[in-house]
Scaffold this motif. Sequence first.
Motif, PDB file in Angstrom:
ATOM      1  N   PHE A   1       0.614 -41.991  17.378  1.00  0.00           N
ATOM      2  CA  PHE A   1      -0.785 -41.583  17.279  1.00  0.00           C
ATOM      3  C   PHE A   1      -1.411 -42.359  16.130  1.00  0.00           C
ATOM      4  O   PHE A   1      -0.852 -42.355  15.031  1.00  0.00           O
TER       5      PHE A   1
ATOM      6  N   PHE B   1      -9.240 -41.403  22.145  1.00  0.00           N
ATOM      7  CA  PHE B   1     -10.156 -40.265  22.151  1.00  0.00           C
ATOM      8  C   PHE B   1     -11.121 -40.376  20.969  1.00  0.00           C
ATOM      9  O   PHE B   1     -10.675 -40.629  19.847  1.00  0.00           O
ATOM     10  N   GLU B   2     -12.403 -40.139  21.240  1.00  0.00           N
ATOM     11  CA  GLU B   2     -13.358 -40.031  20.126  1.00  0.00           C
ATOM     12  C   GLU B   2     -13.303 -38.595  19.637  1.00  0.00           C
ATOM     13  O   GLU B   2     -13.532 -37.664  20.411  1.00  0.00           O
ATOM     14  N   VAL B   3     -12.969 -38.418  18.373  1.00  0.00           N
ATOM     15  CA  VAL B   3     -12.682 -37.070  17.870  1.00  0.00           C
ATOM     16  C   VAL B   3     -13.558 -36.678  16.690  1.00  0.00           C
ATOM     17  O   VAL B   3     -14.115 -37.521  15.984  1.00  0.00           O
ATOM     18  N   GLU B   4     -13.659 -35.357  16.522  1.00  0.00           N
ATOM     19  CA  GLU B   4     -14.167 -34.802  15.269  1.00  0.00           C
ATOM     20  C   GLU B   4     -12.972 -34.238  14.533  1.00  0.00           C
ATOM     21  O   GLU B   4     -12.084 -33.645  15.150  1.00  0.00           O
TER      22      GLU B   4
ATOM     23  N   GLU C   1      -4.248 -44.253  25.640  1.00  0.00           N
ATOM     24  CA  GLU C   1      -5.504 -43.512  25.684  1.00  0.00           C
ATOM     25  C   GLU C   1      -6.120 -43.525  24.295  1.00  0.00           C
ATOM     26  O   GLU C   1      -5.415 -43.527  23.291  1.00  0.00           O
TER      27      GLU C   1
ATOM     28  N   VAL D   1      -3.416 -42.795  21.429  1.00  0.00           N
ATOM     29  CA  VAL D   1      -2.092 -42.295  21.784  1.00  0.00           C
ATOM     30  C   VAL D   1      -1.329 -43.387  22.521  1.00  0.00           C
ATOM     31  O   VAL D   1      -1.811 -43.931  23.527  1.00  0.00           O
TER      32      VAL D   1
ATOM     33  N   MET E   1      -8.786 -41.093  17.798  1.00  0.00           N
ATOM     34  CA  MET E   1      -7.324 -40.930  17.796  1.00  0.00           C
ATOM     35  C   MET E   1      -6.809 -41.648  19.027  1.00  0.00           C
ATOM     36  O   MET E   1      -7.246 -41.355  20.151  1.00  0.00           O
TER      37      MET E   1
END
Lengths: 84, 84
Positions: B49, B76-79, B74, B7, B5
């Motif tokens: 996003f 983010f590596e997300v689940e 930014e 931003v 994700m």
Amino acid sequence: MPLFMDVHRNVDATVEDVVEAHKKDVETQEKHGVKYLNYWVDEDEGAVFCLFEGPSKEAGEKVHEEAHGLTADEIFEVEQGEAT
Amino acid sequence: MPLFMDVHRNVDATVEDVVEAHKKDVETQEKHGVKYLNYWVDEDEGAVFCLFEGPSKEAGEKVHEEAHGLTADEIFEVEQGEAT
């Protein structure tokens, strides 16, 4: 119904903790007219994003407050793109 | 494939601009092994996003860079949670 993305930062929780918190949101949301649709977690960075429908930012915040107390740092009213 | 994700903040663009930028991402993404899945825009707050799959954060950044130059603040590596 308006759509919102909330952002939690500096979260000290595992993915499993967030899964449990989300279940509590889903149990709590109805009386506030909110529907938590999905969420994304970066455990290493302590970031959580929650996507929800509801009447207002405050309604979504109330659900988090009552369900588990982990309220978001910021809430954005968003329009969603077309999924590809 | 890892999921990310990103931003974007302080974005000075309309929803329509973001729709156009996203189309350019989709045209550019393949050579970087990236798939932009969806995005959410708060035009008033200037927040965007983007959810994408790809080999790395850098690959997603490269797509934005080449497609329109509007890189994220930014990533983010997300689940992802289970959609409800």
